[in-house]
Design an enzyme around this catalytic site. Structure first.
Site, PDB file in Angstrom:
ATOM      1  N   GLU A 184       1.983   1.746  -3.390  1.00  0.00           N
ATOM      2  CA  GLU A 184       0.858   2.236  -4.191  1.00  0.00           C
ATOM      3  C   GLU A 184       0.691   3.749  -3.998  1.00  0.00           C
ATOM      4  O   GLU A 184       0.468   4.487  -4.957  1.00  0.00           O
ATOM      5  CB  GLU A 184      -0.414   1.486  -3.766  1.00  0.00           C
ATOM      6  CG  GLU A 184      -1.593   1.687  -4.694  1.00  0.00           C
ATOM      7  CD  GLU A 184      -2.840   0.933  -4.202  1.00  0.00           C
ATOM      8  OE1 GLU A 184      -2.785   0.288  -3.133  1.00  0.00           O
ATOM      9  OE2 GLU A 184      -3.872   1.019  -4.893  1.00  0.00           O
ATOM     10  N   CYS A 225      -9.942  -1.849  15.056  1.00  0.00           N
ATOM     11  CA  CYS A 225     -10.274  -3.275  15.222  1.00  0.00           C
ATOM     12  C   CYS A 225     -10.370  -3.701  16.687  1.00  0.00           C
ATOM     13  O   CYS A 225     -11.079  -4.651  17.003  1.00  0.00           O
ATOM     14  CB  CYS A 225      -9.244  -4.125  14.511  1.00  0.00           C
ATOM     15  SG  CYS A 225      -9.064  -3.671  12.784  1.00  0.00           S
ATOM     16  N   LYS A 267     -15.371  -9.725   8.540  1.00  0.00           N
ATOM     17  CA  LYS A 267     -14.318 -10.574   7.965  1.00  0.00           C
ATOM     18  C   LYS A 267     -14.880 -11.902   7.475  1.00  0.00           C
ATOM     19  O   LYS A 267     -14.331 -12.525   6.571  1.00  0.00           O
ATOM     20  CB  LYS A 267     -13.214 -10.841   8.990  1.00  0.00           C
ATOM     21  CG  LYS A 267     -12.290  -9.674   9.238  1.00  0.00           C
ATOM     22  CD  LYS A 267     -11.215  -9.545   8.176  1.00  0.00           C
ATOM     23  CE  LYS A 267     -10.421  -8.257   8.369  1.00  0.00           C
ATOM     24  NZ  LYS A 267      -9.715  -7.852   7.135  1.00  0.00           N
ATOM     25  N   GLU A 316     -14.254 -13.339  -5.231  1.00  0.00           N
ATOM     26  CA  GLU A 316     -12.961 -13.047  -5.863  1.00  0.00           C
ATOM     27  C   GLU A 316     -11.779 -13.447  -4.977  1.00  0.00           C
ATOM     28  O   GLU A 316     -10.633 -13.392  -5.418  1.00  0.00           O
ATOM     29  CB  GLU A 316     -12.874 -11.555  -6.240  1.00  0.00           C
ATOM     30  CG  GLU A 316     -12.890 -10.573  -5.066  1.00  0.00           C
ATOM     31  CD  GLU A 316     -14.280 -10.141  -4.625  1.00  0.00           C
ATOM     32  OE1 GLU A 316     -15.241 -10.895  -4.889  1.00  0.00           O
ATOM     33  OE2 GLU A 316     -14.407  -9.062  -4.005  1.00  0.00           O
ATOM     34  N   SER A 323      -7.373   1.748  -2.060  1.00  0.00           N
ATOM     35  CA  SER A 323      -6.192   0.944  -2.374  1.00  0.00           C
ATOM     36  C   SER A 323      -6.659  -0.385  -2.947  1.00  0.00           C
ATOM     37  O   SER A 323      -7.673  -0.935  -2.510  1.00  0.00           O
ATOM     38  CB  SER A 323      -5.392   0.707  -1.103  1.00  0.00           C
ATOM     39  OG  SER A 323      -4.497  -0.375  -1.298  1.00  0.00           O
ATOM     40  N   GLU A 347       0.836  -1.200   0.000  1.00  0.00           N
ATOM     41  CA  GLU A 347       0.000   0.000   0.000  1.00  0.00           C
ATOM     42  C   GLU A 347       0.876   1.257   0.000  1.00  0.00           C
ATOM     43  O   GLU A 347       0.560   2.247  -0.669  1.00  0.00           O
ATOM     44  CB  GLU A 347      -0.922  -0.009   1.224  1.00  0.00           C
ATOM     45  CG  GLU A 347      -2.154   0.862   1.072  1.00  0.00           C
ATOM     46  CD  GLU A 347      -3.195   0.542   2.140  1.00  0.00           C
ATOM     47  OE1 GLU A 347      -4.081  -0.299   1.852  1.00  0.00           O
ATOM     48  OE2 GLU A 347      -3.141   1.101   3.244  1.00  0.00           O
ATOM     49  N   GLU A 369     -16.011 -11.125   4.104  1.00  0.00           N
ATOM     50  CA  GLU A 369     -14.847 -10.917   3.231  1.00  0.00           C
ATOM     51  C   GLU A 369     -14.243 -12.253   2.802  1.00  0.00           C
ATOM     52  O   GLU A 369     -13.915 -12.448   1.629  1.00  0.00           O
ATOM     53  CB  GLU A 369     -13.799 -10.080   3.966  1.00  0.00           C
ATOM     54  CG  GLU A 369     -12.582  -9.752   3.123  1.00  0.00           C
ATOM     55  CD  GLU A 369     -11.489  -9.051   3.938  1.00  0.00           C
ATOM     56  OE1 GLU A 369     -11.175  -7.914   3.605  1.00  0.00           O
ATOM     57  OE2 GLU A 369     -10.958  -9.661   4.895  1.00  0.00           O
TER      58      GLU A 369
END
Lengths: 574, 163
Positions: free
Chosen positions: A283, A504, A359, A367, A320, A280, A362
């Protein structure tokens, strides 16, 4: 400050003007029972459990809502008050299922505790429990409205804290219930699946989906090589889940416990948190240098991702492309680690210990299978892991401290702070500074981005560029930043968003009883973890260096792109 | 930002335009939600889900809240109703003055239970919270008309006036 003096149970109490009777009593060491009240929420005063007697008043008043007044004489513990509270709770119980022993919330239920504290041994009303279909439509959250007591805590959290607003009281009188619009399933709504509602629900009406059986089955299967990863925040909360004080750091005991449960390898999501910073951070540097889409926004928090997909799909190009550390880990466990260990990836079973209900969603995104398999097989919340430890009879407090396994268990302090709001930003700044300037960053602490303030901003001079950053936690705060961005009023380079208040450590899968005071203690624990680490910058992690050298090549390279980056799905709001 | 709705439209283009007009008319007044819901019901006889979604977007109020409000008031219809809507008051004054027997008489005369429509589409039978005419309890409303001081034997005659 204007003060008022009143008498509570014969004791003189002085409090600031505007304080409620409940707060005044607390200051005097008198605990008034409550149910709908929550320390982080506005007054609702719907359950009436906290009623008290005020001299000169015809009826009892709700202590949570009634302001303390000068000269007021309050009694919290008279026979009539005790009897009225009992009656109120008996009325609630007459409409509440009595299957407590089998309930997810058994021993963690505030209604159960209240019934015990009030000495209820009998309910004088006929049982009239309403039947509703349970909602098992999402991989994250289960709703059982028959256990709802209409306290409206979840409504407050969903609307005011998270700015999502999918739950609301519908119908009226005896037919009232908290539900989504048109009584839809959560899966059909723009719900972020953050699970903050599960933290504030006093009963078992909203809980996480329990996936522990799948993990026990995998551990018992001799064919399966079961590896587990632990999210940064879990080392600051599992102790609390096992009965230790809030803010107890239990990294080593957590590793020992997971080994004793039978996991074949105990690895750390902190490892891929470091990797996230490399990807990241690169990026960000690339976007700044090539005139790419700015500000760059972090993508670690799956509740945040689902939220932006539903509510700000036009802003998705700001995200990102990095997968979250959990998903990077899954992809590497079934490729890099499988190759190194000589294990067929089809036999590897990846379990995540996460502070998070989103999560779970996720992990099941279609994908997320770049290894050729579903990268993460099962996601457990901190609460579910606690359940497994109790089932196994682990004496958590007296476990030895053990180290994570190699190679995916090596990490830095920069990864540990991913667990607290501002942590990803701070970790990224530590690395970006050194990568861009080639100089050593002496003071690694970026305190401006730490703490519970709702939106934090900072400007950091790096190699001639004044890097402007912003950090938000809790989706309602994220919404404020996104509205600014959509209006073209946000000239930041980098934004960190965490779905849950505090980051978190305050996630929807964390121990019941989470509130902002406890969040603060957990945040302190996270920064203690950072300080005790040998390495505090992600790019100094020796195994990350090795991973790039022998497998990935370079950040943002072809292999990284394939395994560590992803794309997003615009979704509708309704 | 425009956000597409998931489902294909069930309302006609002109109906949707009407919804948007109603929203636009009340958007800037304080507390626009109830006036909008009233106007929608006057237009469609009920509150179609698709219209409520447009209200949610147009007024920037969560749909859950709009549905909460719409389902709180018994005078709002969340589904298409029969030609005439009978609302039998179930609040305490009507109850103690014999509402239960009147409601049973309505069920018998219509051949439906509370909450149902007659097969011929003429009547919907519903319960209502207080309709504010406790002086003539027990009472019912049929459409906008109030009938009070009721006894079960009066029910067939009242229904006959709507046939």
């Amino acid at each position: 400050m204007d003060m008022v003096t009143l008498t509570i149970d014969g004791r003189k109490v002085q409090v600031a003007k505007g304080a409620t009777i409940l707060e005044a009593a607390k200051a005097a060491g008198i605990s008034i029972p409550t149910l709908c009240h929550h320390p982080d929420q506005a007054v609702k005063a719907v359950c009436r459990v906290c009623i008290v007697e005020i001299q000169g008043q015809r009826t009892f008043q709700a202590a949570c809502a009634y302001p303390a007044g000068e000269g007021m004489v309050v009694k919290t513990n008279t026979p009539a008050v005790r009897e009225a509270r009992k009656l109120i709770v008996e009325l609630i119980l007459s409409r509440h299922p009595q299957d407590c022993l089998k309930c997810e919330k058994n021993l963690h239920c505030e209604l159960q505790e209240l019934a015990e504290n009030l000495g209820i041994r009998d309910v004088r009303f006929e049982q009239e429990v309403r039947e509703f279909a349970e909602d098992h439509s999402t991989p994250s959250i289960v709703r059982d409205p028959s256990k709802c007591i209409l306290c409206r805590r979840c409504v407050y959290t969903c609307h005011e804290v998270q700015g999502v607003g999918v739950l609301y009281p519908i119908n009226r009188g005896k037919d009232a219930i908290v539900a989504p619009a048109m009584d839809k399933d959560l899966a059909d709504l723009a719900c972020a699946l953050c699970g903050q509602c599960t933290l504030v629900c006093p009963t078992g009406a909203i809980t996480e989906r329990d996936d522990t059986a799948k993990v026990w089955a995998a551990i018992a299967d001799p064919q399966k090589h079961v590896v587990v990863q632990t999210a940064p925040a879990t080392r600051a909360t599992l102790g609390e889940e096992m009965g230790l004080p809030a803010g107890t750091l239990v990294t080593g005991k957590l590793v020992a416990a997971l080994r004793r449960l039978g996991f074949d390898r105990v690895f750390d999501t902190d490892f891929t948190a470091d990797l996230t910073i490399l990807e990241e951070g690169s990026e960000l540097i690339e976007r700044v240098k090539t005139g790419g889409k700015l500000p760059l926004i972090t993508s670690c928090s799956p509740g945040w991702i689902k939220f932006i997909e539903h509510y700000y799909p036009d802003l998705l190009p700001h995200l990102s492309t990095c997968k979250s550390p959990q998903q990077m880990f899954g992809a590497l466990a079934k490729t890099y680690y499988a190759e190194k260990a000589g294990i067929n990836p089809k036999d590897i079973f990846v379990v995540s210990i996460m502070p998070c209900t989103a999560k779970k969603f996720e992990g099941q995104r279609p994908e997320m299978n770049d290894s050729g398999y579903q990268d993460v097989d099962v996601v457990l919340t901190s609460r579910e892991l606690g359940r497994m430890m109790r089932q196994a009879g682990l004496d958590f407090e007296h476990l030895p401290e053990e180290d994570y396994d190699l190679p995916l268990g090596i990490s830095t302090g920069a990864a540990a702070i991913f667990g607290a709001t501002g942590g990803v930003m701070e970790a990224a700044l530590r690395t970006a500074y050194e990568l861009l300037t080639g100089k050593t960053l002496e003071d690694v602490d970026f305190k401006a981005v730490r703490g519970m303030e709702s939106i934090k901003e900072a400007a950091v001079p790096v190699d001639g560029l004044n890097v402007k950053v912003a950090v938000a936690h809790g989706l309602n705060n994220a919404r404020k930043l996104m509205d600014k961005l959509a209006a073209g009023q946000a000239d930041y380079h980098f934004i960190e968003i965490m779905c849950c208040p505090g980051g978190c450590i305050g996630g929807g899968g964390q121990p019941f009883g989470t509130n902002n005071a406890i969040r603060g203690k957990r945040i302190d624990a996270i920064y203690r973890e950072d300080q005790r680490m040998e390495f505090r910058k992600s790019h100094e992690n020796p195994v990350i260096k090795q991973l790039y050298a022998e497998y990935l090549g370079r950040p943002l390279g072809e292999k990284s792109h394939h395994l560590l980056h992803t794309h997003y799905t615009p979704r509708s709001k309704y | 930002m425009a956000v597409a709705t998931k489902k294909p439209s069930v309302l006609s283009k002109s109906a949707l335009a009407k919804v948007d007009q109603i929203i636009a008319r009340h958007k800037d007044q304080p507390g626009p939600l109830l006036p909008v819901l009233h106007a929608l019901q006057a237009e469609f006889k009920y509150l179609p889900e698709e219209a409520l979604v447009r209200v949610a977007i147009g007024l920037d109020i969560p749909l859950s809240k709009i549905y909460g409000v719409a389902s709180f008031y018994t005078l709002f219809n969340l589904r298409p109703k029969a030609e005439h809507v009978i609302r039998a008051c179930e609040s305490a004054p009507c109850h103690v003055r014999g509402a239960k027997e009147v409601i049973e008489a309505l069920e018998n005369a219509l051949g439906v239970k509370v909450g149902e429509d007659t097969r011929d589409g003429r009547f919907t039978l519903e319960l209502s919270s207080c309709i504010g005419v406790c002086g003539v309890a027990p009472a019912i409303m049929i459409d906008d008309e109030v009938f009070g001081n009721l006894t079960p034997d009066m029910v067939p005659g009242i229904l006959a006036r709507f046939n």
